[in-house]
Design a protein around this motif. Structure first.
Motif, PDB file in Angstrom:
ATOM      1  N   ASP A   7       0.836  -1.200   0.000  1.00  0.00           N
ATOM      2  CA  ASP A   7       0.000   0.000   0.000  1.00  0.00           C
ATOM      3  C   ASP A   7       0.870   1.250   0.000  1.00  0.00           C
ATOM      4  OD1 ASP A   7      -2.388   1.438  -0.011  1.00  0.00           O
ATOM      5  OD2 ASP A   7      -2.395   1.633   2.158  1.00  0.00           O
ATOM      6  N   GLN A   8       0.445   2.241  -0.769  1.00  0.00           N
ATOM      7  CA  GLN A   8       1.138   3.524  -0.837  1.00  0.00           C
ATOM      8  C   GLN A   8       0.325   4.653  -0.201  1.00  0.00           C
ATOM      9  OE1 GLN A   8       1.048   2.966  -5.090  1.00  0.00           O
ATOM     10  NE2 GLN A   8       3.295   2.980  -5.217  1.00  0.00           N
ATOM     11  N   ALA A   9      -0.829   4.283   0.409  1.00  0.00           N
ATOM     12  CA  ALA A   9      -1.771   5.276   0.928  1.00  0.00           C
ATOM     13  C   ALA A   9      -2.090   6.310  -0.151  1.00  0.00           C
ATOM     14  CB  ALA A   9      -1.246   5.943   2.196  1.00  0.00           C
ATOM     15  N   PRO A  10      -2.659   5.861  -1.286  1.00  0.00           N
ATOM     16  CA  PRO A  10      -2.926   6.789  -2.390  1.00  0.00           C
ATOM     17  C   PRO A  10      -3.998   7.816  -2.036  1.00  0.00           C
ATOM     18  CG  PRO A  10      -3.974   4.663  -2.790  1.00  0.00           C
ATOM     19  CD  PRO A  10      -3.118   4.486  -1.578  1.00  0.00           C
ATOM     20  N   ASP A  32      -6.042  -9.067   6.979  1.00  0.00           N
ATOM     21  CA  ASP A  32      -5.897  -9.962   8.129  1.00  0.00           C
ATOM     22  C   ASP A  32      -7.037 -10.978   8.158  1.00  0.00           C
ATOM     23  OD1 ASP A  32      -4.504 -10.766  10.427  1.00  0.00           O
ATOM     24  OD2 ASP A  32      -5.706  -9.501  11.734  1.00  0.00           O
ATOM     25  N   GLU A  33      -8.242 -10.516   7.932  1.00  0.00           N
ATOM     26  CA  GLU A  33      -9.419 -11.389   7.954  1.00  0.00           C
ATOM     27  C   GLU A  33      -9.409 -12.390   6.803  1.00  0.00           C
ATOM     28  OE1 GLU A  33     -12.597  -8.616   7.757  1.00  0.00           O
ATOM     29  OE2 GLU A  33     -12.483  -8.043   9.890  1.00  0.00           O
ATOM     30  N   LEU A  34      -8.901 -11.964   5.642  1.00  0.00           N
ATOM     31  CA  LEU A  34      -8.926 -12.818   4.457  1.00  0.00           C
ATOM     32  C   LEU A  34      -7.784 -13.829   4.416  1.00  0.00           C
ATOM     33  CD1 LEU A  34      -9.823 -10.186   1.698  1.00  0.00           C
ATOM     34  CD2 LEU A  34     -11.344 -11.925   2.679  1.00  0.00           C
ATOM     35  N   GLY A  35      -6.747 -13.635   5.223  1.00  0.00           N
ATOM     36  CA  GLY A  35      -5.624 -14.562   5.230  1.00  0.00           C
ATOM     37  C   GLY A  35      -4.451 -14.152   4.367  1.00  0.00           C
ATOM     38  N   TYR A  36      -4.324 -12.841   4.072  1.00  0.00           N
ATOM     39  CA  TYR A  36      -3.147 -12.372   3.341  1.00  0.00           C
ATOM     40  C   TYR A  36      -1.901 -12.559   4.207  1.00  0.00           C
ATOM     41  CZ  TYR A  36      -5.528 -10.448  -0.724  1.00  0.00           C
ATOM     42  OH  TYR A  36      -6.223 -10.324  -1.901  1.00  0.00           O
ATOM     43  N   GLU A  37      -0.772 -12.816   3.556  1.00  0.00           N
ATOM     44  CA  GLU A  37       0.458 -13.136   4.263  1.00  0.00           C
ATOM     45  C   GLU A  37       1.052 -11.933   4.982  1.00  0.00           C
ATOM     46  OE1 GLU A  37       3.623 -15.760   5.402  1.00  0.00           O
ATOM     47  OE2 GLU A  37       1.643 -16.130   4.534  1.00  0.00           O
ATOM     48  N   ARG A  38       1.128 -10.795   4.297  1.00  0.00           N
ATOM     49  CA  ARG A  38       1.773  -9.612   4.872  1.00  0.00           C
ATOM     50  C   ARG A  38       1.225  -8.351   4.203  1.00  0.00           C
ATOM     51  NH1 ARG A  38       6.868 -11.425   5.006  1.00  0.00           N
ATOM     52  NH2 ARG A  38       6.491 -13.310   3.791  1.00  0.00           N
ATOM     53  N   MET A  39       1.418  -7.228   4.859  1.00  0.00           N
ATOM     54  CA  MET A  39       1.094  -5.928   4.271  1.00  0.00           C
ATOM     55  C   MET A  39       2.261  -4.996   4.525  1.00  0.00           C
ATOM     56  SD  MET A  39      -2.177  -3.419   4.831  1.00  0.00           S
ATOM     57  CE  MET A  39      -2.177  -1.702   4.251  1.00  0.00           C
ATOM     58  N   TRP A  40       2.736  -4.377   3.457  1.00  0.00           N
ATOM     59  CA  TRP A  40       3.839  -3.431   3.549  1.00  0.00           C
ATOM     60  C   TRP A  40       3.364  -2.042   3.137  1.00  0.00           C
ATOM     61  CZ3 TRP A  40       8.407  -6.273   0.642  1.00  0.00           C
ATOM     62  CH2 TRP A  40       8.876  -7.328   1.441  1.00  0.00           C
ATOM     63  N   MET A  41       3.939  -1.048   3.809  1.00  0.00           N
ATOM     64  CA  MET A  41       3.710   0.342   3.432  1.00  0.00           C
ATOM     65  C   MET A  41       4.948   0.860   2.698  1.00  0.00           C
ATOM     66  SD  MET A  41       0.649   0.906   4.495  1.00  0.00           S
ATOM     67  CE  MET A  41       0.611   2.645   4.000  1.00  0.00           C
ATOM     68  N   PRO A  55       6.432   5.130   6.664  1.00  0.00           N
ATOM     69  CA  PRO A  55       5.848   3.780   6.704  1.00  0.00           C
ATOM     70  C   PRO A  55       6.054   3.050   8.016  1.00  0.00           C
ATOM     71  CG  PRO A  55       7.814   3.828   5.312  1.00  0.00           C
ATOM     72  CD  PRO A  55       7.466   5.244   5.619  1.00  0.00           C
ATOM     73  N   GLU A  56       7.164   3.350   8.704  1.00  0.00           N
ATOM     74  CA  GLU A  56       7.400   2.674   9.979  1.00  0.00           C
ATOM     75  C   GLU A  56       6.385   3.107  11.042  1.00  0.00           C
ATOM     76  OE1 GLU A  56       9.891   6.429  10.086  1.00  0.00           O
ATOM     77  OE2 GLU A  56       9.143   4.992   8.606  1.00  0.00           O
ATOM     78  N   ILE A  57       5.907   4.343  10.955  1.00  0.00           N
ATOM     79  CA  ILE A  57       4.877   4.819  11.884  1.00  0.00           C
ATOM     80  C   ILE A  57       3.546   4.148  11.568  1.00  0.00           C
ATOM     81  CG2 ILE A  57       3.619   6.826  12.737  1.00  0.00           C
ATOM     82  CD1 ILE A  57       6.563   6.806  13.510  1.00  0.00           C
TER      83      ILE A  57
END
Length: 330
Positions: A7-10, A32-41, A55-57
């Motif tokens: 995600d880039q927070a468009p 999280d609910e759907l079972g995705y492995e990870r989310m990165w910003m 992104p760390e915040i």
């Protein structure tokens, strides 16, 4: 197939930066609910198109709002930060969410020259020592004494935490061997220039050495995706992103148009050709079509996980992309 989220927070036209960050939270909860492995910003500076500048915040907030999905950065642009600060940030994140944090690093600036020099307080940015900086950060995270004399008389706290996974980003193949030698995961940004190849991924695998951060080679490939129930719906939602990329290539970046505005946007024949050529960068179609294309790419190139970046104008349409792909691929 494992699926993950980038995600880039468009900030699409008519929406706000604060709203874009709230939508990132909504996406993380859904993933999280759907079972995705990870989310990165991602990390972007000096732009009105994206709100993901820290992104760390955002990762800290998302980790607190989710239970199982891994959370991280894709990536923090390490030219702007001290290895000690990087280590302290990600050790703190891992202390709060042990076993769910990804330390994802990139060598790009994440912004234009004005942003680069502002972040370095006017000093020439240090771009010659990226891999050394990555090494030092990894040593500090692992409670080791770094070889670099500047950092070998201090420690990175908190100590004795569960190690995050470490990842190195790339879009041309230059980082593949370096990631392997360090026992880090390798994440290839296919949506950036479309130059993914099997030799790049094989070079990573062949040079991989197990580390405290990762026992075996792991590869994610990031795709820009617009999927819907039908191909026609997907094309309608995808057009603003196609136009944004055309404008970006001409040095005219800004917020994404609404789909309705995009339909009336004047395009030359050359523009239409470039949009057609860009389909290796932007996968567009029904969910079944996109899922089949992702599976074909996985077989062709041999990666472990597809990371999906999707930017339809409405949040409902965006969340639906991830729901539809999960239904097809899980």
């Amino acid at each position: 197939m494992k699926l993950s989220i980038l995600d880039q927070a468009p900030i699409t036209k008519g929406n706000t930066a604060a709203g874009a960050l709230i939508k990132a939270e909504e996406l993380a909860v859904l993933g999280d609910e759907l079972g995705y492995e990870r989310m990165w910003m991602a990390e972007h500076h000096g732009t009105s198109a994206y709100a993901s500048s820290a992104p760390e915040i955002t990762a800290a907030h998302l980790a607190a709002k989710t239970k199982n999905i891994r959370i991280g950065t894709g990536g923090v642009m390490m030219m702007h930060y001290s290895p000690l600060k990087l280590a302290e940030v990600f050790k703190t994140l891992s202390a709060f969410a042990p076993g769910r944090i990804d330390f994802g690093m990139g060598r790009a600036p994440g912004g234009d020259q004005f942003s680069i020099y502002a972040l370095s307080e006017g000093r020439p940015p240090m771009v010659h020592n990226m891999y050394e900086k990555f090494d030092t950060a990894l040593q500090l995270i692992n409670d080791e004494v770094p070889e670099n004399e500047l950092y070998n008389r201090t420690i990175a706290t908190p100590s004795n935490i569960v190690l995050p996974e470490s990842w190195l980003l790339g879009s041309s193949g230059n980082s593949a061997v370096e990631a392997g030698r360090r026992g880090a995961g390798y994440s290839f940004a296919q949506f950036f220039n479309g130059q993914l190849s099997k030799p790049i991924l094989d070079a990573y695998k062949n040079n991989f050495e197990p580390s405290a951060f990762m026992e075996k080679p792991e590869i994610t490939v990031s795709y820009m995706v617009t999927a819907a129930d039908t191909k026609e719906e997907a094309e309608f939602e995808a057009k603003p992103q196609d136009i944004w990329r055309l404008q970006f290539m001409k040095g005219r970046s800004g917020q994404l148009l609404t789909p309705e505005e995009a339909q009336d946007f004047p395009l030359t024949e050359m523009d239409r050709i470039k949009i057609h050529e860009g389909r290796k960068l932007h996968l567009v179609g029904s969910a079944k079509e996109v899922a089949a294309q992702l599976q074909d790419e996985q077989i062709k190139y041999g990666f472990d996980e597809a990371m999906i970046c999707s930017i339809p104008h409405s949040q409902q349409a965006r969340l639906n992309v991830y729901k539809l792909l999960a239904k097809e691929l899980f």
